[in-house]
Scaffold this active site. Sequence first.
Site, PDB file in Angstrom:
ATOM      1  N   LYS A  22     -37.561   2.168  50.106  1.00 19.18           N
ATOM      2  CA  LYS A  22     -38.743   3.285  49.560  1.00 19.18           C
ATOM      3  C   LYS A  22     -37.900   4.385  48.762  1.00 19.18           C
ATOM      4  CE  LYS A  22     -39.451   6.836  52.803  1.00 19.18           C
ATOM      5  NZ  LYS A  22     -39.302   8.083  52.449  1.00 19.18           N
ATOM      6  N   ASN A  23     -36.967   4.872  49.202  1.00 18.55           N
ATOM      7  CA  ASN A  23     -36.067   5.846  48.310  1.00 18.55           C
ATOM      8  C   ASN A  23     -35.372   5.714  47.299  1.00 18.55           C
ATOM      9  OD1 ASN A  23     -37.085   7.411  50.562  1.00 18.55           O
ATOM     10  ND2 ASN A  23     -35.210   7.813  51.583  1.00 18.55           N
ATOM     11  N   CYS A 116     -42.327  19.619  56.487  1.00 15.26           N
ATOM     12  CA  CYS A 116     -42.783  18.545  57.008  1.00 15.26           C
ATOM     13  C   CYS A 116     -42.319  18.762  58.495  1.00 15.26           C
ATOM     14  CB  CYS A 116     -42.464  17.142  56.519  1.00 15.26           C
ATOM     15  SG  CYS A 116     -40.791  16.774  56.654  1.00 15.26           S
ATOM     16  N   ARG A 121     -37.693  22.118  53.830  1.00 14.89           N
ATOM     17  CA  ARG A 121     -37.774  21.201  52.777  1.00 14.89           C
ATOM     18  C   ARG A 121     -37.926  22.118  51.448  1.00 14.89           C
ATOM     19  NH1 ARG A 121     -39.167  15.133  54.316  1.00 14.89           N
ATOM     20  NH2 ARG A 121     -37.434  14.931  52.641  1.00 14.89           N
ATOM     21  N   ASP A 305     -31.182   9.758  57.963  1.00 15.19           N
ATOM     22  CA  ASP A 305     -32.387   9.076  58.184  1.00 15.19           C
ATOM     23  C   ASP A 305     -31.841   7.989  59.422  1.00 15.19           C
ATOM     24  OD1 ASP A 305     -33.529   8.763  54.876  1.00 15.19           O
ATOM     25  OD2 ASP A 305     -33.716  10.559  56.296  1.00 15.19           O
ATOM     26  N   ARG A 397     -45.852   5.067  56.348  1.00 17.29           N
ATOM     27  CA  ARG A 397     -45.325   5.764  55.112  1.00 17.29           C
ATOM     28  C   ARG A 397     -44.081   4.826  54.576  1.00 17.29           C
ATOM     29  NH1 ARG A 397     -43.131  10.895  55.479  1.00 17.29           N
ATOM     30  NH2 ARG A 397     -42.674  10.201  53.663  1.00 17.29           N
TER      31      ARG A 397
HETATM   32  C1  EPZ Z   1     -34.372  12.487  50.404  1.00 16.87           C
HETATM   33  O1  EPZ Z   1     -35.193  13.608  50.829  1.00 16.87           O
HETATM   34  C2  EPZ Z   1     -35.006  11.171  51.046  1.00 16.87           C
HETATM   35  N1  EPZ Z   1     -36.277  11.127  50.833  1.00 16.87           N
HETATM   36  C3  EPZ Z   1     -35.001  11.685  52.598  1.00 16.87           C
HETATM   37  O2  EPZ Z   1     -35.565  10.320  53.503  1.00 16.87           O
HETATM   38  C4  EPZ Z   1     -33.535  11.850  53.319  1.00 16.87           C
HETATM   39  O3  EPZ Z   1     -33.694  12.089  54.596  1.00 16.87           O
HETATM   40  C5  EPZ Z   1     -32.982  12.907  52.562  1.00 16.87           C
HETATM   41  O4  EPZ Z   1     -33.059  12.508  50.995  1.00 16.87           O
HETATM   42  C6  EPZ Z   1     -31.484  12.966  52.772  1.00 16.87           C
HETATM   43  O5  EPZ Z   1     -30.910  12.055  52.718  1.00 16.87           O
HETATM   44  C7  EPZ Z   1     -36.401  10.463  49.665  1.00 16.87           C
HETATM   45  O6  EPZ Z   1     -35.457   9.958  48.811  1.00 16.87           O
HETATM   46  C8  EPZ Z   1     -37.863  10.037  49.184  1.00 16.87           C
HETATM   47  P1  EPZ Z   1     -32.649  16.510  50.401  1.00 16.87           P
HETATM   48  P2  EPZ Z   1     -34.894  14.884  50.060  1.00 16.87           P
HETATM   49  O7  EPZ Z   1     -32.980  17.236  48.913  1.00 16.87           O
HETATM   50  O8  EPZ Z   1     -34.474  14.598  48.513  1.00 16.87           O
HETATM   51  C9  EPZ Z   1     -32.208  21.098  51.530  1.00 16.87           C
HETATM   52  C10 EPZ Z   1     -36.759   9.352  54.878  1.00 16.87           C
HETATM   53  O9  EPZ Z   1     -37.151   9.466  56.046  1.00 16.87           O
HETATM   54  N2  EPZ Z   1     -32.667  21.419  50.241  1.00 16.87           N
HETATM   55  O10 EPZ Z   1     -31.269  15.644  50.243  1.00 16.87           O
HETATM   56  O11 EPZ Z   1     -36.165  15.834  50.029  1.00 16.87           O
HETATM   57  C11 EPZ Z   1     -33.314  20.627  52.520  1.00 16.87           C
HETATM   58  O12 EPZ Z   1     -34.137  21.549  53.005  1.00 16.87           O
HETATM   59  C12 EPZ Z   1     -36.895  10.667  54.326  1.00 16.87           C
HETATM   60  O13 EPZ Z   1     -37.175   8.308  54.108  1.00 16.87           O
HETATM   61  C13 EPZ Z   1     -32.754  22.568  49.782  1.00 16.87           C
HETATM   62  O14 EPZ Z   1     -32.457  23.719  50.591  1.00 16.87           O
HETATM   63  O15 EPZ Z   1     -33.649  15.494  50.727  1.00 16.87           O
HETATM   64  C14 EPZ Z   1     -32.570  19.526  53.516  1.00 16.87           C
HETATM   65  O16 EPZ Z   1     -32.014  20.515  54.379  1.00 16.87           O
HETATM   66  C15 EPZ Z   1     -36.672  11.885  55.100  1.00 16.87           C
HETATM   67  N3  EPZ Z   1     -33.075  22.943  48.522  1.00 16.87           N
HETATM   68  C16 EPZ Z   1     -31.254  19.267  52.686  1.00 16.87           C
HETATM   69  O17 EPZ Z   1     -31.381  19.789  51.769  1.00 16.87           O
HETATM   70  C17 EPZ Z   1     -33.807  22.059  47.812  1.00 16.87           C
HETATM   71  O18 EPZ Z   1     -34.173  22.212  46.734  1.00 16.87           O
HETATM   72  C18 EPZ Z   1     -31.444  17.827  52.324  1.00 16.87           C
HETATM   73  O19 EPZ Z   1     -32.678  17.514  51.644  1.00 16.87           O
HETATM   74  C19 EPZ Z   1     -33.740  20.472  48.181  1.00 16.87           C
HETATM   75  C20 EPZ Z   1     -33.064  20.428  49.259  1.00 16.87           C
END
Ligand code: EPZ
Length: 425
Positions: A22-23, A116, A121, A305, A397
């Site tokens: 998915k990711n 969420c 996020r 995850d 999802r």
């Molecule tokens: C991706 O989400 C994945 N989703 C998530 O999988 C996964 O948990 C996550 O990466 C971490 O590995 C997809 O790829 C579609 P991040 P993403 O930006 O990109 C903070 C699943 O279950 N952050 O790495 O949204 C954020 O709040 C999903 O498949 C900021 O502060 O994750 C979080 O605490 C859930 N500012 C941390 O970084 C930003 O601009 C990690 O977020 C962006 C992120």
Amino acid sequence: MYKYRIRGGTAIEGEIAVSGAKNAALPIMAASILSGSESVLHNCPAISDVEKMKEILSGLGCRVKEAGETIIIDSSSLASCKINGSLMKSMRSSIFLAGPLLSRCGHVEIHEPGGCNIGKRPIDIHLDAFKKMGALCAFSEGRIILKAEKLKGAEINMPFPSVGATENIIAAAACAEGTTIIRGAAKEPEIVDMQDFLNGCGADVRGAGTDIIMIEGRHSLNGTTHRIIPDRIEAGTFLTLAAITGGQLCLRGAKASHLRAYIDVLKRAGCTVLEYDGSIEIKGPGRLKNIGFVETSGYPGFPTDLQSFAMVLAVFSEGTSCIRENVFERRFAIAKELNKMGAEIEIKSRDAIIKGGRKLRGNFLEATDLRGGAAITLAAIGAPGESIVSGIQYIDRGYSRFEEKLTQVGADIQRIESENGERKD
Ligand code: EPZ
């Protein structure tokens, strides 16, 4: 609304074909609009988030077709840069379209994706990077408006290795003027898959999988044919099923090299894990050993995850384990659900302390996020008695044919539509 009815305690054995990631599929589908022509994506998972991405791309004017697990996206007919607000709200991964649309159209209107159940996020890292590349950013009534005549390459130091921000910046930089260097990039396999896809389109992206990624902007890209990598989180989900039930599974298509941190924990718990070129075999032990201390971090650390699955592992094992969640601030929701089954889990800020060895029984359970929902479903399969799991739209999802795959290896699970799903002992 649908629920699962599960009768736990059945023997688990057999083979499961792991679907595409998915990711990886979501950011690659979004990046496909950079080429302005047709891309063919094989091994796409049949999940509701992919359905939503198809709907958003069609809403922007792309022609989207599918045949089985192949999705064909022709973005030559792209006609809009405004993402439908309700679709955006229903799937935060639509943020992946910001970089490609800004690059392709010079103008993007998106809605704050919002948080969420696992955390706030924010998208500040995404927006700061776009501004560094020359975009103007304005906010109006919950919408974010980004404009850039022509994005310029920039040096971007990531304050946190955000997966989505890394992918969005790569997509924005692929056709920018000049060179972009991302330092402190996320290193997930899905980012490597996106690099491979974009380079197949004629881009020049190097270093994905490391914390320094360099992108030489190209004038234009072509479409390509690409096969999405297997879903390492789905594979980890089914490894957990064998571990907690003492079952034996073969996961066809799974890549052990993407699951090193989790396989180490499964072996620590007493599982036998055999790695082959195109599959992983696992045999759960009669009694799971303590998993000790596990903390989540970016790849190749322990993946956030799979944190919910580590918690289920700990619940079914002997002794006390501790899990620390360092990535998302609200990702322990399933503790309450597992405690309803007889587990003993205490949450202290970022730590979950799990006293294993408790007798578990089925109960009425509620899924409140994708991975947590899948994890409590596994716990219900592993525990004697009947469980009803509500909120399974979260599971849909990210898992294709979830109950079908579980049934084929021995789980007693049905998807039911009911108002109350009253318990039938
Ligand atoms: C991706 O989400 C994945 N989703 C998530 O999988 C996964 O948990 C996550 O990466 C971490 O590995 C997809 O790829 C579609 P991040 P993403 O930006 O990109 C903070 C699943 O279950 N952050 O790495 O949204 C954020 O709040 C999903 O498949 C900021 O502060 O994750 C979080 O605490 C859930 N500012 C941390 O970084 C930003 O601009 C990690 O977020 C962006 C992120």
